[in-house]
Design an enzyme around this catalytic site. Sequence first.
Site, PDB file in Angstrom:
ATOM      1  N   LYS A  90       0.813  -1.208   0.000  1.00 48.73           N
ATOM      2  CA  LYS A  90       0.000   0.000   0.000  1.00 48.73           C
ATOM      3  C   LYS A  90       0.848   1.260   0.000  1.00 48.73           C
ATOM      4  O   LYS A  90       0.473   2.261  -0.595  1.00 48.73           O
ATOM      5  CB  LYS A  90      -0.959   0.001   1.196  1.00 48.73           C
ATOM      6  CG  LYS A  90      -2.103  -0.974   1.009  1.00 48.73           C
ATOM      7  CD  LYS A  90      -3.302  -0.623   1.850  1.00 48.73           C
ATOM      8  CE  LYS A  90      -4.472  -1.502   1.432  1.00 48.73           C
ATOM      9  NZ  LYS A  90      -5.666  -1.321   2.252  1.00 48.73           N
TER      10      LYS A  90
ATOM     11  N   LYS B  93      -4.537  -9.101  -6.344  1.00 48.45           N
ATOM     12  CA  LYS B  93      -5.864  -9.317  -5.779  1.00 48.45           C
ATOM     13  C   LYS B  93      -6.812  -8.188  -6.150  1.00 48.45           C
ATOM     14  O   LYS B  93      -6.392  -7.043  -6.329  1.00 48.45           O
ATOM     15  CB  LYS B  93      -5.782  -9.463  -4.259  1.00 48.45           C
ATOM     16  CG  LYS B  93      -5.879  -8.169  -3.473  1.00 48.45           C
ATOM     17  CD  LYS B  93      -6.007  -8.439  -1.982  1.00 48.45           C
ATOM     18  CE  LYS B  93      -6.327  -7.151  -1.222  1.00 48.45           C
ATOM     19  NZ  LYS B  93      -7.765  -6.817  -1.242  1.00 48.45           N
TER      20      LYS B  93
ATOM     21  N   LYS C 216     -10.495  -2.761  -3.280  1.00 44.10           N
ATOM     22  CA  LYS C 216     -11.280  -1.534  -3.336  1.00 44.10           C
ATOM     23  C   LYS C 216     -10.401  -0.382  -3.769  1.00 44.10           C
ATOM     24  O   LYS C 216     -10.823   0.516  -4.482  1.00 44.10           O
ATOM     25  CB  LYS C 216     -11.865  -1.217  -1.955  1.00 44.10           C
ATOM     26  CG  LYS C 216     -12.957  -2.151  -1.545  1.00 44.10           C
ATOM     27  CD  LYS C 216     -13.716  -1.548  -0.374  1.00 44.10           C
ATOM     28  CE  LYS C 216     -13.847  -2.551   0.745  1.00 44.10           C
ATOM     29  NZ  LYS C 216     -12.752  -2.446   1.734  1.00 44.10           N
TER      30      LYS C 216
HETATM   31  P1  ATP Z   1      -8.596  -1.993   0.508  1.00 49.85           P
HETATM   32  O1  ATP Z   1      -8.005  -2.058  -0.882  1.00 49.85           O
HETATM   33  O2  ATP Z   1      -9.101  -0.648   0.905  1.00 49.85           O
HETATM   34  O3  ATP Z   1      -7.687  -2.628   1.547  1.00 49.85           O
HETATM   35  P2  ATP Z   1      -9.977  -4.466   0.277  1.00 49.85           P
HETATM   36  O4  ATP Z   1     -10.639  -4.742  -1.009  1.00 49.85           O
HETATM   37  O5  ATP Z   1      -8.663  -5.118   0.531  1.00 49.85           O
HETATM   38  O6  ATP Z   1      -9.894  -2.904   0.439  1.00 49.85           O
HETATM   39  P3  ATP Z   1     -10.757  -4.819   3.027  1.00 49.85           P
HETATM   40  O7  ATP Z   1     -11.798  -3.963   3.642  1.00 49.85           O
HETATM   41  O8  ATP Z   1      -9.329  -4.494   3.314  1.00 49.85           O
HETATM   42  O9  ATP Z   1     -10.995  -4.848   1.440  1.00 49.85           O
HETATM   43  O10 ATP Z   1     -11.018  -6.330   3.408  1.00 49.85           O
HETATM   44  C1  ATP Z   1     -12.308  -6.837   3.702  1.00 49.85           C
HETATM   45  C2  ATP Z   1     -12.307  -8.345   3.616  1.00 49.85           C
HETATM   46  O11 ATP Z   1     -12.319  -8.764   2.251  1.00 49.85           O
HETATM   47  C3  ATP Z   1     -11.094  -9.039   4.250  1.00 49.85           C
HETATM   48  O12 ATP Z   1     -11.540 -10.204   4.898  1.00 49.85           O
HETATM   49  C4  ATP Z   1     -10.235  -9.388   3.079  1.00 49.85           C
HETATM   50  O13 ATP Z   1      -9.420 -10.508   3.328  1.00 49.85           O
HETATM   51  C5  ATP Z   1     -11.298  -9.707   2.029  1.00 49.85           C
HETATM   52  N1  ATP Z   1     -10.782  -9.506   0.686  1.00 49.85           N
HETATM   53  C6  ATP Z   1     -10.316  -8.344   0.175  1.00 49.85           C
HETATM   54  N2  ATP Z   1      -9.939  -8.505  -1.097  1.00 49.85           N
HETATM   55  C7  ATP Z   1     -10.175  -9.813  -1.411  1.00 49.85           C
HETATM   56  C8  ATP Z   1     -10.005 -10.602  -2.581  1.00 49.85           C
HETATM   57  N3  ATP Z   1      -9.518 -10.069  -3.695  1.00 49.85           N
HETATM   58  N4  ATP Z   1     -10.382 -11.905  -2.548  1.00 49.85           N
HETATM   59  C9  ATP Z   1     -10.886 -12.445  -1.431  1.00 49.85           C
HETATM   60  N5  ATP Z   1     -11.078 -11.760  -0.286  1.00 49.85           N
HETATM   61  C10 ATP Z   1     -10.721 -10.464  -0.260  1.00 49.85           C
HETATM   62 MG    MG Z   2      -7.527  -4.620   2.272  1.00 53.15          MG
END
Ligand code: ATP
Ligand code: MG
Length: 330
Positions: A112, A193, A196
């Site tokens: 990040k 991955k 968001k």
């Molecule tokens: P950010 O990019 O802001 O970190 P994020 O997409 O990683 O957002 P989080 O809020 O950090 O989302 O994570 C929420 C949940 O979703 C966590 O349990 C994380 O492991 C899961 N998660 C996030 N991205 C993935 C993915 N690509 N596949 C499966 N699970 C995911």
């Molecule tokens: Mg995340």
Amino acid sequence: QPRSLSGMQPTSDSLHLGNYIGALVEWVRLQETHDAFYFVADLHALTVSPDPAVLRERTRLTAAQFIAGGVDPARSVLFVQSHIAQHTELSWVLSCLTGFGEAGRMTQFKDKSAKGAGPNVGLFTYPVLQAADILIYDANVVPVGEDQRQHLELSRDLAGRFNARFGDTLVVPEPHIMKATAKIQDLQDPTAKMSKSAATDTGLISLLDDPARTVKKIKSAVTDTEREIRFDVDAKPGVSNLLSIHAALTGTPMIELEAAYEGKGYGDLKKDVAEVVVEAVTPFRERTLELMADPAELDRILADGAERARAVAEATVRRVYDRVGLLPSA
Ligand code: ATP
Ligand code: MG
């Protein structure tokens, strides 16, 4: 009943398919067998410096999506992280047990901070706050995606370290990571991955997007120059990702799915995946919009959840403060 706990950050308007398949679906399932605590991680979202009005809106939107996905606020404790002051209190105590080098080895911080403009100290200590989120509720299982494995390991280490030094106080949590669906990849860059906070939007299946947009994104997903449809993450990350999405949403075993696509082309697979996704996401989207139409009711649900969460968190922090030798206030 054992306790499950997890959270998501309000870092975008919409959750994405990875959040849904990797975490939310499992949260909902665990409600059946566990005493479940789920929260919107708004304090974590501050690490990426959001606009205040946007953060407020996204916090409600994220909570609404939990409910739309099947989290039942009557059964589970659904709350907003910042409503419970004790998270940051425990976080401080834990940060004094965390090695500087140990925190520096967290790969999400590296990823990040490479992306964003100048990382802040909050992003660096994020995993310690996350450990506090988990340990403060005596959580037994933490349903998360694969990307959170390292952070969970730190939570376990910190609980163990605390207990070794101050006597048995904190529950050591178990990760609960679904093997097959734990990691949904970006459609345009299937070696990364789905996130968001991804750099581009085209690789991201947002649950609140309108169906036409979702179909378009899936149809332009990156694949490879072969023609064969089979699950092989290393050689065929794009195709494997599409197969994973299909398998997760339809509950079809991967072997059956591969067999069903024998002799068919990538176009067929994309068309089917698009259909499966739209079918899953349409009711979800409608329910979220309904919930957002009544913010007062949503706030009432969150206030009720906060009250129930606070009772547990207060007791843990009292116990921890006492163990480490902080003088109770008279
Ligand atoms: P950010 O990019 O802001 O970190 P994020 O997409 O990683 O957002 P989080 O809020 O950090 O989302 O994570 C929420 C949940 O979703 C966590 O349990 C994380 O492991 C899961 N998660 C996030 N991205 C993935 C993915 N690509 N596949 C499966 N699970 C995911
Ligand atoms: Mg995340």
